[in-house]
Design a protein around this motif. Structure first.
Motif, mmCIF file in Angstrom:
data_model
loop_
_atom_site.group_PDB
_atom_site.id
_atom_site.type_symbol
_atom_site.label_atom_id
_atom_site.label_comp_id
_atom_site.label_asym_id
_atom_site.label_seq_id
_atom_site.Cartn_x
_atom_site.Cartn_y
_atom_site.Cartn_z
ATOM 1 N N SER A 67 1.497 -3.541 4.756
ATOM 2 C CA SER A 67 1.605 -4.706 3.906
ATOM 3 C C SER A 67 0.556 -4.737 2.809
ATOM 4 C CB SER A 67 1.634 -5.984 4.728
ATOM 5 O OG SER A 67 2.420 -6.941 4.044
ATOM 6 N N ASP A 68 0.348 -5.912 2.278
ATOM 7 C CA ASP A 68 -0.327 -6.105 0.999
ATOM 8 C C ASP A 68 -1.742 -5.544 0.948
ATOM 9 O OD1 ASP A 68 -0.419 -6.992 -1.613
ATOM 10 O OD2 ASP A 68 -1.172 -8.955 -1.072
ATOM 11 N N THR A 91 0.480 9.065 20.194
ATOM 12 C CA THR A 91 1.001 7.746 19.833
ATOM 13 C C THR A 91 1.689 7.806 18.472
ATOM 14 O OG1 THR A 91 -0.782 6.675 21.060
ATOM 15 C CG2 THR A 91 0.394 5.315 19.470
ATOM 16 N N ILE A 92 2.857 7.217 18.385
ATOM 17 C CA ILE A 92 3.601 7.162 17.120
ATOM 18 C C ILE A 92 2.853 6.251 16.155
ATOM 19 C CG2 ILE A 92 5.750 6.376 16.050
ATOM 20 C CD1 ILE A 92 7.107 7.048 18.787
ATOM 21 N N ARG A 93 2.734 6.696 14.900
ATOM 22 C CA ARG A 93 2.041 5.913 13.871
ATOM 23 C C ARG A 93 2.991 5.660 12.706
ATOM 24 N NH1 ARG A 93 -1.668 8.528 16.673
ATOM 25 N NH2 ARG A 93 -3.689 7.541 17.015
ATOM 26 N N ILE A 94 3.107 4.384 12.362
ATOM 27 C CA ILE A 94 4.038 3.950 11.322
ATOM 28 C C ILE A 94 3.306 3.081 10.316
ATOM 29 C CG2 ILE A 94 6.129 2.583 10.855
ATOM 30 C CD1 ILE A 94 6.926 3.192 13.831
ATOM 31 N N ALA A 95 3.531 3.345 9.053
ATOM 32 C CA ALA A 95 3.054 2.459 7.986
ATOM 33 C C ALA A 95 4.277 1.771 7.411
ATOM 34 C CB ALA A 95 2.332 3.248 6.909
ATOM 35 N N TYR A 96 4.310 0.435 7.486
ATOM 36 C CA TYR A 96 5.448 -0.301 6.945
ATOM 37 C C TYR A 96 5.024 -1.111 5.725
ATOM 38 C CZ TYR A 96 9.374 -3.196 6.100
ATOM 39 O OH TYR A 96 10.420 -3.791 5.459
ATOM 40 N N ALA A 97 5.672 -0.859 4.619
ATOM 41 C CA ALA A 97 5.443 -1.600 3.371
ATOM 42 C C ALA A 97 3.970 -1.615 2.985
ATOM 43 C CB ALA A 97 6.009 -3.010 3.457
ATOM 44 N N ALA A 98 3.299 -0.491 3.216
ATOM 45 C CA ALA A 98 1.885 -0.397 2.849
ATOM 46 C C ALA A 98 1.754 -0.440 1.334
ATOM 47 C CB ALA A 98 1.293 0.903 3.396
ATOM 48 N N HIS A 119 -1.542 12.149 9.738
ATOM 49 C CA HIS A 119 -1.085 11.965 11.121
ATOM 50 C C HIS A 119 0.039 10.935 11.276
ATOM 51 C CE1 HIS A 119 -3.898 8.799 10.340
ATOM 52 N NE2 HIS A 119 -3.436 8.147 11.382
ATOM 53 N N PHE A 120 0.531 10.386 10.170
ATOM 54 C CA PHE A 120 1.594 9.385 10.267
ATOM 55 C C PHE A 120 2.935 10.041 10.580
ATOM 56 C CE2 PHE A 120 -1.421 6.589 8.221
ATOM 57 C CZ PHE A 120 -1.098 5.353 8.766
ATOM 58 N N ASP A 121 3.723 9.361 11.412
ATOM 59 C CA ASP A 121 5.076 9.814 11.711
ATOM 60 C C ASP A 121 6.072 9.278 10.696
ATOM 61 O OD1 ASP A 121 4.778 11.182 14.444
ATOM 62 O OD2 ASP A 121 3.705 9.284 14.694
ATOM 63 N N TYR A 122 5.758 8.113 10.128
ATOM 64 C CA TYR A 122 6.641 7.493 9.131
ATOM 65 C C TYR A 122 5.789 6.655 8.188
ATOM 66 C CZ TYR A 122 10.287 4.689 7.009
ATOM 67 O OH TYR A 122 11.106 4.082 6.099
ATOM 68 N N ILE A 123 6.052 6.793 6.897
ATOM 69 C CA ILE A 123 5.337 5.999 5.895
ATOM 70 C C ILE A 123 6.342 5.354 4.964
ATOM 71 C CG2 ILE A 123 3.717 6.031 3.949
ATOM 72 C CD1 ILE A 123 2.398 8.496 5.228
ATOM 73 N N SER A 124 6.202 4.048 4.795
ATOM 74 C CA SER A 124 6.951 3.357 3.752
ATOM 75 C C SER A 124 5.960 2.529 2.949
ATOM 76 C CB SER A 124 8.063 2.478 4.337
ATOM 77 O OG SER A 124 7.525 1.420 5.090
ATOM 78 N N THR A 125 6.268 2.354 1.677
ATOM 79 C CA THR A 125 5.398 1.578 0.800
ATOM 80 C C THR A 125 6.220 0.510 0.091
ATOM 81 O OG1 THR A 125 5.706 3.031 -1.112
ATOM 82 C CG2 THR A 125 3.906 3.589 0.393
ATOM 83 N N ALA A 142 7.533 9.614 1.978
ATOM 84 C CA ALA A 142 7.390 8.155 1.999
ATOM 85 C C ALA A 142 8.631 7.524 1.404
ATOM 86 C CB ALA A 142 6.155 7.727 1.226
ATOM 87 N N THR A 143 8.977 6.365 1.930
ATOM 88 C CA THR A 143 10.150 5.621 1.487
ATOM 89 C C THR A 143 9.685 4.295 0.911
ATOM 90 O OG1 THR A 143 11.399 6.567 3.325
ATOM 91 C CG2 THR A 143 12.332 4.613 2.278
ATOM 92 N N GLN A 144 10.333 3.864 -0.162
ATOM 93 C CA GLN A 144 10.035 2.546 -0.712
ATOM 94 C C GLN A 144 10.896 1.517 0.010
ATOM 95 O OE1 GLN A 144 10.931 1.947 -4.867
ATOM 96 N NE2 GLN A 144 10.039 -0.089 -4.883
ATOM 97 N N VAL A 145 10.268 0.417 0.446
ATOM 98 C CA VAL A 145 10.981 -0.658 1.130
ATOM 99 C C VAL A 145 10.646 -1.991 0.469
ATOM 100 C CG1 VAL A 145 11.096 0.534 3.356
ATOM 101 C CG2 VAL A 145 9.147 -0.942 2.844
ATOM 102 N N PHE A 146 11.405 -3.016 0.825
ATOM 103 C CA PHE A 146 11.147 -4.349 0.299
ATOM 104 C C PHE A 146 9.810 -4.884 0.781
ATOM 105 C CE2 PHE A 146 15.849 -4.706 -0.026
ATOM 106 C CZ PHE A 146 15.907 -5.033 -1.369
ATOM 107 N N ASP A 147 9.213 -5.704 -0.047
ATOM 108 C CA ASP A 147 8.070 -6.503 0.369
ATOM 109 C C ASP A 147 8.555 -7.334 1.559
ATOM 110 O OD1 ASP A 147 6.430 -8.850 0.624
ATOM 111 O OD2 ASP A 147 5.647 -8.460 -1.372
ATOM 112 N N PRO A 148 7.810 -7.364 2.666
ATOM 113 C CA PRO A 148 8.277 -8.104 3.849
ATOM 114 C C PRO A 148 8.612 -9.565 3.587
ATOM 115 C CG PRO A 148 6.368 -6.783 4.398
ATOM 116 C CD PRO A 148 6.548 -6.688 2.906
ATOM 117 N N THR A 149 7.997 -10.177 2.582
ATOM 118 C CA THR A 149 8.309 -11.578 2.295
ATOM 119 C C THR A 149 9.717 -11.740 1.750
ATOM 120 O OG1 THR A 149 7.410 -11.478 0.050
ATOM 121 C CG2 THR A 149 5.897 -12.123 1.813
ATOM 122 N N LEU A 150 10.324 -10.650 1.304
ATOM 123 C CA LEU A 150 11.683 -10.713 0.766
ATOM 124 C C LEU A 150 12.748 -10.467 1.836
ATOM 125 C CD1 LEU A 150 11.075 -8.792 -2.575
ATOM 126 C CD2 LEU A 150 11.107 -11.256 -2.201
#
Length: 186
Positions: A67-68, A91-98, A119-125, A142-150
């Motif tokens: 996030s933000d 341990t699985i490591r995920i970055a969501y909407a970083a 070491h990340f398994d999945y990264i989204s920004t 890395a994948t672009q995703v929506f801002d979580p507030t949306l």
């Protein structure tokens, strides 16, 4: 949850010349703590630094950050805790909407990011520029995703019982932006 993340952001003053930290922040902190207590299961230990976190990491199936501004070096100083540099290697490591909060990095910063992201398994920004920073800094996709507030379909359901008492707007911005400030004054 590290307690030092609450010190990363400082609200000093607004256009009225008052210190909003003393006025607004305690209320926001109280409401946020109430939300945490009611909705998030917290670890019994409060970790005060990355060393404590590394020496006493609870077992998790996955670690998720995001996030933000979480990866903005001007706010978090590339703190390894924000890059999940603790816990079991399996341990699985995920970055969501970083979010990096900025678009350009020095060569030295890119090299440092390469180690932090490896070491990340999945990264989204949140931003397309964030996916580009990840691509330039590391071999990680890395994948672009929506801002979580949306992700909320209907904000009216959240605000249905809220009735404003005053006709004022509190603007909190990480940047001094004349267009934003002038629009808020209208």
């Amino acid at each position: 949850r590290p307690d030092y993340h609450t010190k990363a952001y400082g609200w000093n003053s607004n256009n009225l010349g008052i210190n909003i930290t003393n006025v607004v922040f305690p209320l926001l902190k109280l409401r946020f703590q109430k939300f945490l207590n009611n909705n998030i299961e917290m670890t019994p230990t409060l970790f005060k630094n990355i060393t404590e976190l590394r020496n006493n990491t609870p077992e998790f199936d996955a670690l998720i950050c995001g996030s933000d501004q979480i990866w903005n070096p001007n706010k978090t100083s590339f703190d390894p805790a924000y890059f999940l540099k603790f816990g079991e290697e399996s341990t699985i490591r995920i970055a969501y909407a970083a979010s990096f909060g900025k678009t350009s990095f020095s060569e030295k910063e890119h090299k440092h990011l390469s180690k932090l992201l490896s070491h990340f398994d999945y990264i989204s920004t949140r931003e397309k520029t964030g996916t580009e920073v990840v691509k330039v800094s590391s071999s990680q996709p890395a994948t672009q995703v929506f801002d979580p507030t949306l992700l909320i379909d209907n904000y009216k359901s959240i605000l249905s019982s809220w009735k404003p008492k005053y006709k004022y707007l509190l603007l909190v911005s990480l940047q001094n932006n004349d267009i934003l400030n002038n629009t808020a004054k209208i």
